[in-house]
Design an enzyme around this catalytic site. Structure first.
Site, PDB file in Angstrom:
ATOM      1  N   CYS A 183       3.652 -12.568  15.114  1.00 12.50           N
ATOM      2  CA  CYS A 183       3.428 -11.750  13.925  1.00 12.50           C
ATOM      3  C   CYS A 183       3.794 -12.606  12.718  1.00 12.50           C
ATOM      4  O   CYS A 183       4.797 -13.310  12.739  1.00 12.50           O
ATOM      5  CB  CYS A 183       4.289 -10.491  13.962  1.00 12.50           C
ATOM      6  N   CYS A 433       4.434   4.104  -5.786  1.00 13.92           N
ATOM      7  CA  CYS A 433       3.773   3.434  -4.657  1.00 13.92           C
ATOM      8  C   CYS A 433       2.439   4.119  -4.382  1.00 13.92           C
ATOM      9  O   CYS A 433       1.787   3.836  -3.378  1.00 13.92           O
ATOM     10  CB  CYS A 433       4.660   3.442  -3.427  1.00 13.92           C
TER      11      CYS A 433
END
Ligand code: SAH
Length: 476
Positions: A183, A433
């Protein structure tokens, strides 16, 4: 247009522009079609899943040709893993579309007078930027369709094998886990640790948690890796088995001697949420210290903290600049979490008052204030903003010169917006956000406030998330 009852497929559709939330758009006979998993420049056949009078929505069933904007995703798990959805776009284009989305929301939803929107602040580091990752252990490894046809007949159908996996939930398959090799979201030793635990578990016959039957030992692995060099892991186990638990934790300590804290949490519930559980410290102090500018923050296994340290610093710098502090102001930090924005602004303010729903976060905020020697300059209160922020509260603690507000995705409650209009702080800084709910709230604040500055910030490269900071000033 091929048409069966309810099954509408539009052929050879040119995707013209980016819309929002990962969807791009095309126009067919004047009607706007929102399309997932496509980028501007792609030509696709689209199957509609919604078909309204003015707009429709669908997904590609065939790519006739790919956009020239596309690049090859750098991660081998792209498309299967629920993580970075925008790796097929160069970072510059991602920023361009995020900027556009922020501007579209403000223009179409807020419909208020706007200053020029400043160019989005992109991240200098677009890989290995997260300080926190949670991996899942599972018994059903997700296998993408094209690899699945190569599997042997004994494997179970529907894109799953009975193999053990350690990684992330597969997109759209709640019980399946994508077995991650590498990852790119967090620095090493994040992958080394996950792979080492997986190998150790396999060699020593440890079971992985089955998300359907709720049986199994290894559940999740939380890794927090700070810029300060401190790092910790918390392993969630489905039940306790002292011998197996200690053997695993000792193995981790021996293999990763520079780990600064190692914890485990027994979780016999069906869900993964840690909030009602008690993490136990096996080694170290049980938390890590992260730094934003000169300020230190204590982050435990349950604490909320911005996940991209470098960009959080940029976001907070913008917020502090927009607050236009001179050293004397009474500053309210609403939805303050663990107090990080207020603490970050504390040197330039006279007094900081933070309000936050979660009691544990307020405890963390108080400890963070102490850690930075700010106990005399900061006060933190736990409770719902609409219950705490009353006339009486503002009278008691001082009329706000500046209000910073950083609500969750749903935006601010109407009652709080009304209160802000009433209390009339000269400056409001709105950190969001979710530019859509922010735009909705700005329309309501327009009664008393004008938007004077807008600065989008990219906190999460290769994802669809956008953060936007807006400065509002009381109309004269
Ligand atoms: N400003 C913080 C956290 C922002 S996240 C930071 O930058 O780290 C939004 C926060 O709002 C969360 O901590 C959440 O618990 C809190 N919250 C959500 N609803 C709330 C409410 N009604 N009243 C007070 N706080 C709330």
């Amino acid at each position: 247009m091929a048409r069966k009852k309810k099954d509408i497929v539009l052929e050879n559709i040119l995707i013209e522009d980016y819309a929002a939330e990962g969807k791009s758009l095309a126009k067919v006979d004047g009607k706007v079609i929102f399309v997932e998993q496509a980028v501007p420049g792609d030509v696709v056949d689209v199957r509609l899943i919604k078909n309204k009078k003015d707009w429709a929505e669908g997904f590609p069933i065939r790519y006739v040709s790919y956009s020239e904007e596309r690049v090859t995703p750098f991660c081998s798990h792209f498309g299967v893993c629920g993580g970075c959805q925008w790796q097929m776009l160069p970072y510059k284009k991602q920023l361009k579309y995020k900027q556009k989305q922020a501007a579209d929301n403000l223009e179409r939803i807020a419909k208020v007078q706007l200053p020029e929107i400043q160019p989005i602040i992109g991240a200098a580091t677009t890989q290995y930027y997260r300080n926190k990752i949670e991996y899942t252990f599972g018994t059903e490894a997700f296998v993408p369709k094209d690899e699945f046809v190569k599997l042997k007949a004994t494997d179970t159908p529907n894109g799953a094998t009975s193999d053990l996996a350690a990684g992330f939930h597969a997109r759209g398959f709640w019980s399946k886990v994508v077995d991650i090799q590498k990852c790119y979201l967090q620095k090493e030793p994040t992958n080394e640790l996950r792979l080492a635990i997986k190998d150790f578990a396999k060699e020593n016959d440890y079971s992985f948690y089955n998300l359907r039957s709720h049986q199994g030992f290894l559940r999740t692995l939380l890794v927090r890796l700070c810029e300060t060099g401190e790092w910790m892991a918390n392993i969630m186990l489905g039940h306790d088995d002292k011998v197996k638990r200690e053997a695993l934790l000792d193995f981790i300590l021996q293999r990763f001697p520079d780990i600064t804290s190692l914890l485990y949490t027994i979780n016999t519930k069906q869900n993964d949420s840690i909030y009602d559980l008690k993490p136990e410290i096996y080694y170290g102090k049980g938390y890590v210290i992260e730094k934003l500018d000169e300020f230190q923050f204590k982050i435990g296994p349950k604490s909320f903290f911005q996940t991209n340290t470098q960009q959080a610093t940029r976001l907070y710098q913008v917020t502090r600049d927009f607050a236009e502090l001179t050293g004397k102001e009474v500053l309210y930090d609403l939805y303050c979490g663990t107090g990080s924005i207020g603490i970050f602004c504390s040197k330039e303010a006279g007094l900081v008052i933070g309000v936050e729903l979660i009691e544990e976060a307020i405890e963390d905020a108080k400890q963070n204030a102490m850690l930075n020697g700010l106990q005399n300059k900061t006060q933190f209160y736990a409770g719902d903003v609409i219950d705490i922020c009353t006339e009486k509260f503002f009278t008691q603690h001082g009329h706000p010169d500046v209000i910073i507000t950083d609500p969750p995705r749903a935006g601010m409650h109407g009652v709080l917006i009304e209160k802000i209009n009433e209390i009339a702080a000269p400056v409001v800084v709105y950190v969001s956000c979710n530019p859509a709910t922010q735009a909705r709230d700005l329309a309501l604040l327009n009664k008393k406030y004008e938007v004077t500055k807008v600065q989008p910030v990219d906190m999460f490269p290769h994802t669809l998330h956008i953060e936007n900071v807006v400065q509002l000033k009381l109309r004269k």
